[in-house]
Design an enzyme around this catalytic site. Structure first.
Site, PDB file in Angstrom:
ATOM      1  N   GLY A 131       0.815  -1.205   0.000  1.00 27.23           N
ATOM      2  CA  GLY A 131       0.000   0.000   0.000  1.00 27.23           C
ATOM      3  C   GLY A 131       0.848   1.254   0.000  1.00 27.23           C
ATOM      4  CD  GLU A 248      10.611  -3.494  -6.015  1.00 25.49           C
ATOM      5  OE1 GLU A 248       9.662  -3.792  -6.738  1.00 25.49           O
ATOM      6  OE2 GLU A 248      10.774  -2.347  -5.536  1.00 25.49           O
TER       7      GLU A 248
END
Length: 421
Positions: A131, A248
């Site tokens: 989110g 990531e």
């Protein structure tokens, strides 16, 4: 690119290759060859197999249920899975939980948060969506307006998040919210975990131009999050969010290059099957794709070498992002030119992977899959940081060029905007 595999690492690669061959069996032709009706059952079986052998969360420490593998070993596992045509993250939410949130909790989370969330993420009981982005704060990460207000031991959250990958299949959300509206930018943000299955949360799928609902948007109306689920401490959301984005950039670069090479092999097969291989211009474009894939591998080797040496992720990752996203558009546009009018027929099986090259086994002459790939490639130069942002990063942080002029808000405007949130 000073990375060299030691004898021990090469031996480990052979072990991984042998293990995958045993698990997949002699008749395995790649996940792309599997009938669509059998894929979901295989994903669950394959996830359990990877978990059993310590390859599902290969980089997690063993104390948290992971494989405890080094960065090079993780890269080897990812590359061998790509070569075998087997999913590295079998279910839709695995990458969110295993690559992003898991390492973030290990670094910033409390002991109680680790004990509760890590084993449940690994088992698949908890599935995550991210989110961050909002309708008015996409790439501008620290301009989020979703607001959280303290109420006893809980936070009441109101706002909207958008572009949740696998949001429809998630049951928890890790979100960046504004817990202090009086502070500007990232200073008033906190990183919170909240369950999606509650009355104050509504999830709606976003249908893309390929006809799929891979993305979702989340509406938060008096949603409740526990104060115990603030990660990294109140007001430290910006630091945690940037740390998560650093995770990531993992060990998947060589796997991505291998997948791109397999895609070019598929492209060659398509050209031969359609008769386009005799066209000199198309052959030159295919040759350029082969060269680009080699560049991708070189960039991945450089990144892995830097990671092994302990260097933190740098702005050079923007180079890879630009190169990969523009390459994906170029190679898929070439596939449509090779198909010609056949592309209008949409014959053959559809794409298996949504955001990248298709795995081994998928019919190379399937017009349907190539058209879907071309559609999926279009937004690649926007999501994950647009080309404009990536180029600014390269210009300012790699080349040392002057910063792009930023608008100066009128006196009092910043405070008024914050108060209006």
């Amino acid at each position: 690119m000073d990375l060299h595999y030691s004898d021990t690492e090469q031996h480990y690669r052979a072990e991984v290759r042998d293990l995958l061959a045993r698990l997949l069996g002699p008749d395995w032709r790649g996940f792309g060859a599997m009938p669509a009706a059998e894929r979901e059952e295989f994903r669950l079986m394959w996830r359990a197999a990877l978990l059993e052998h310590g390859l599902l969360a290969a980089g997690w420490p063993e104390e948290y249920g992971g494989g405890g593998l080094s960065l090079i070993e993780q890269s080897i596992v990812a590359e061998e899975l790509a070569e075998a045509g087997a999913p590295q993250y079998p279910t839709a939410n695995d990458a969110n939980g295993l690559v992003l949130l898991g390492p973030t909790l290990m670094h910033y989370g409390s002991a109680e948060q680790k004990d509760y969330f890590l084993p449940r993420t690994l088992s698949g009981e908890i599935t995550w969506a991210q989110g961050y982005s909002e309708p008015e704060a996409g790439s501008d990460l620290f301009n989020v307006r979703t607001r959280a207000v303290r109420q006893g031991d809980s936070w009441i959250i109101n706002g909207q998040k958008i572009w949740q990958t696998a949001g429809l299949s998630a049951n928890w959300l890790f979100a960046l919210v504004r817990t202090d509206p009086t502070l500007p930018g990232g200073k008033g943000l906190s990183f919170v975990l909240l369950p999606i299955d509650q009355p104050g949360v509504t999830v709606r799928g976003i249908r893309n131009m390929a006809g799929e609902t891979e993305f979702a948007e989340v509406f938060l109306t008096d949603a409740v999050a526990s104060n115990e689920h603030i990660v990294g401490g109140l007001g430290h959301g910006a630091q945690v969010a940037l740390g998560l984005l650093g995770f990531e950039r993992g060990a998947g670069g060589l796997a991505a290059a291998a997948a791109a090479r397999i895609e070019v092999e598929r492209l060659v097969e398509l050209a031969r099957g359609s008769g386009a291989a005799a066209d000199g211009e198309l052959r030159r474009r295919i040759a350029r794709c082969r060269a680009d894939v080699h560049v991708l591998r070189c960039l991945a080797l450089r990144s892995l070498s830097a990671g092994v040496s302990g260097a933190p992720p740098g702005p050079e990752s923007s180079i890879t992002k630009i190169f990969m996203s523009t390459y994906r558009q170029r190679v898929t546009e070439l596939s449509l030119d090779i198909l010609g009018r056949t592309a209008l027929s949409l014959d053959g099986p559809g794409a298996v992977a949504a955001l990248g090259p298709q795995p081994r086994g998928l019919d190379a002459c399937s017009a349907n899959s190539w058209v879907q790939d071309a559609l999926h490639a279009r937004p690649g130069t926007v999501y994950g940081g647009s080309l404009q942002i990536q180029r600014n990063t390269i210009a300012e942080r790699v080349l040392g060029l002057p910063r792009e002029p930023r608008p100066v808000p009128a006196r009092g405007a910043a405070q008024e905007a914050n108060n209006a949130v």
